[in-house]
Design an enzyme around this catalytic site. Structure first.
Site, PDB file in Angstrom:
ATOM      1  N   GLY A  45       0.559  -1.243  -0.335  1.00 51.94           N
ATOM      2  CA  GLY A  45       0.198   0.138   0.167  1.00 51.94           C
ATOM      3  C   GLY A  45       1.140   0.962   0.111  1.00 51.94           C
ATOM      4  N   GLU A 100       4.366   4.467   5.845  1.00 50.14           N
ATOM      5  CA  GLU A 100       3.170   3.655   6.016  1.00 50.14           C
ATOM      6  C   GLU A 100       2.666   4.082   5.634  1.00 50.14           C
ATOM      7  OE1 GLU A 100       1.584   0.924   5.501  1.00 50.14           O
ATOM      8  OE2 GLU A 100       0.660  -0.220   8.052  1.00 50.14           O
ATOM      9  N   ASP A 104      -4.369   2.260  10.937  1.00 44.32           N
ATOM     10  CA  ASP A 104      -5.616   2.121  10.954  1.00 44.32           C
ATOM     11  C   ASP A 104      -5.613   1.763  12.989  1.00 44.32           C
ATOM     12  OD1 ASP A 104      -8.260   1.865  10.879  1.00 44.32           O
ATOM     13  OD2 ASP A 104      -8.017  -0.200  10.157  1.00 44.32           O
ATOM     14  N   PHE A 154     -13.814   4.025   4.437  1.00 38.41           N
ATOM     15  CA  PHE A 154     -12.574   2.988   4.068  1.00 38.41           C
ATOM     16  C   PHE A 154     -11.947   4.035   2.643  1.00 38.41           C
ATOM     17  CE2 PHE A 154     -11.015  -0.638   1.464  1.00 38.41           C
ATOM     18  CZ  PHE A 154      -9.965  -1.046   2.555  1.00 38.41           C
ATOM     19  N   VAL A 155     -11.026   4.343   2.689  1.00 38.77           N
ATOM     20  CA  VAL A 155     -10.363   5.143   1.196  1.00 38.77           C
ATOM     21  C   VAL A 155      -9.331   4.183   0.445  1.00 38.77           C
ATOM     22  CG1 VAL A 155     -10.455   6.498   2.671  1.00 38.77           C
ATOM     23  CG2 VAL A 155      -8.982   5.756   3.013  1.00 38.77           C
ATOM     24  N   ASP A 161      -5.609   0.246  -1.711  1.00 39.96           N
ATOM     25  CA  ASP A 161      -6.832  -0.457  -1.972  1.00 39.96           C
ATOM     26  C   ASP A 161      -7.451  -1.024  -1.618  1.00 39.96           C
ATOM     27  OD1 ASP A 161      -5.326  -2.546  -0.153  1.00 39.96           O
ATOM     28  OD2 ASP A 161      -6.027  -4.531  -1.767  1.00 39.96           O
ATOM     29  N   ARG A 167      -5.561   0.634  -6.904  1.00 39.63           N
ATOM     30  CA  ARG A 167      -3.640   1.349  -5.798  1.00 39.63           C
ATOM     31  C   ARG A 167      -3.509   2.271  -6.933  1.00 39.63           C
ATOM     32  NH1 ARG A 167      -2.235  -1.664  -2.147  1.00 39.63           N
ATOM     33  NH2 ARG A 167      -2.679  -4.112  -2.437  1.00 39.63           N
TER      34      ARG A 167
HETATM   35  P1  IMP Z   1      -4.103  -1.725  10.865  1.00 44.74           P
HETATM   36  O1  IMP Z   1      -3.124  -3.049  10.914  1.00 44.74           O
HETATM   37  O2  IMP Z   1      -5.390  -2.236  11.360  1.00 44.74           O
HETATM   38  O3  IMP Z   1      -3.219  -0.572  11.320  1.00 44.74           O
HETATM   39  O4  IMP Z   1      -4.091  -1.887   9.765  1.00 44.74           O
HETATM   40  C1  IMP Z   1      -3.124  -1.348   8.339  1.00 44.74           C
HETATM   41  C2  IMP Z   1      -3.672  -1.276   6.953  1.00 44.74           C
HETATM   42  O5  IMP Z   1      -4.782  -2.092   7.331  1.00 44.74           O
HETATM   43  C3  IMP Z   1      -3.027  -0.540   6.265  1.00 44.74           C
HETATM   44  O6  IMP Z   1      -1.253  -0.592   5.812  1.00 44.74           O
HETATM   45  C4  IMP Z   1      -3.464  -1.196   5.099  1.00 44.74           C
HETATM   46  O7  IMP Z   1      -3.017  -2.261   4.473  1.00 44.74           O
HETATM   47  C5  IMP Z   1      -4.719  -1.490   5.828  1.00 44.74           C
HETATM   48  N1  IMP Z   1      -6.024  -0.440   5.899  1.00 44.74           N
HETATM   49  C6  IMP Z   1      -7.004   0.129   6.652  1.00 44.74           C
HETATM   50  N2  IMP Z   1      -7.239   1.422   6.665  1.00 44.74           N
HETATM   51  C7  IMP Z   1      -7.524   0.660   4.958  1.00 44.74           C
HETATM   52  C8  IMP Z   1      -8.813   1.662   4.282  1.00 44.74           C
HETATM   53  O8  IMP Z   1      -8.834   2.961   4.534  1.00 44.74           O
HETATM   54  N3  IMP Z   1      -7.971   1.552   2.725  1.00 44.74           N
HETATM   55  C9  IMP Z   1      -7.374   0.258   1.927  1.00 44.74           C
HETATM   56  N4  IMP Z   1      -6.537  -0.160   3.511  1.00 44.74           N
HETATM   57  C10 IMP Z   1      -6.678   0.119   4.557  1.00 44.74           C
END
Ligand code: IMP
Length: 181
Positions: A45, A100, A104, A154-155, A161, A167
C-alpha cells in the site's frame, strides 16, 4: 480525471497530497541530513507514497522493502498481522524510517515496530500518509509523522486498495459502502 463509479468522493486530492509530501520531505531532510537513513517501504500500500516521499527528501538515504498485511480481502482487519522482512534488510545500527500508507487499528505497525526494535536500529521512526485515530485498537500508538488524520471511512487510491483494486488512482477517495457491504 479517472474516477471509477465505485468512488463516492475524493477525500484528499492530488494537489493536497503533493503539497503534504513536499512538506514532510522538508521536515525529514532536516532531521536526517547527516544520518544516511534507511527508508523502509511497507508493501504494497505505501509504494506510491514511498516513491514520492523519498524524492522529496534531499539528503543521502538508502531504501528497502518489507511486507506486512493484516487485511485479507475486505475492509475489516482480521487482527492477525503477517510480517516478512527480506533476508537482506539490515537495520542494526541504522536510523530507520518506516513508511506506511495508513494507520488504522495500529496492529500492523505495532508488530512491525516491535520486530524491528529487536534488531537494534540506532533509531526508528514511523511516517504515515493517513491516520484514522478513531479506529485505534493498540491504544496510545501513534506515528512520528502523519500526513492527514481522517475520519473513519474506507479509502482507496494512491496505493491503497480494496481487493487489490484502485491502487492506481492518483488521489485518495472514499469507496462507496455498497461496494463492500
Ligand atoms: P492496521 O494494522 O489496522 O493499522 O492496518 C493497516 C493496514 O490496513 C494498512 O497498511 C492498509 O493496508 C489497511 N487499511 C486500513 N485502512 C484502510 C483503508 O481505509 N483502505 C485501504 N486499506 C486500509
Amino acid at each position: 480525471m479517472y474516477r471509477p463509479n465505485e468512488i463516492e468522493s475524493i477525500l484528499v486530492s492530488e494537489e493536497e497530497i503533493r503539497e503534504k509530501v513536499k512538506e514532510m520531505g522538508r521536515v525529514l531532510t532536516e532531521e536526517y541530513k547527516d544520518k544516511n537513513p534507511l527508508f523502509l517501504c511497507v508493501l504494497k500500500g505505501s509504494v506510491t507514497f514511498f516513491s514520492d516521499l523519498i524524492r522529496a527528501v534531499e539528503c543521502p538515504l538508502e531504501i528497502d522493502f518489507i511486507r506486512a498485511s493484516s487485511y485479507g480481502s475486505g475492509t475489516v482487519s482480521g487482527g492477525k498481522v503477517n510480517f516478512t522482512v527480506g533476508g537482506h534488510v539490515h537495520i542494526e545500527g541504522r536510523d530507520v524510517v518506516v513508511v506506511e500508507d495508513i494507520l488504522d487499528t495500529a496492529r500492523t505497525l505495532y508488530t512491525v515496530k516491535n520486530e524491528m526494535l529487536r534488531s537494534e536500529p540506532a533509531s526508528l521512526k514511523i511516517v504515515t500518509l493517513l491516520d484514522k485515530p478513531s479506529r485505534r485498537v493498540v491504544k496510545g500508538f501513534s506515528a512520528d509523522y502523519t500526513g492527514f488524520a481522517i475520519e473513519d471511512h474506507f479509502v482507496v487510491g494512491y496505493g491503497l486498495d480494496y481487493n487489490e483494486r484502485f491502487r492506481n488512482l492518483p488521489y485518495v477517495g472514499i469507496l462507496k459502502p455498497e461496494v463492500y457491504t
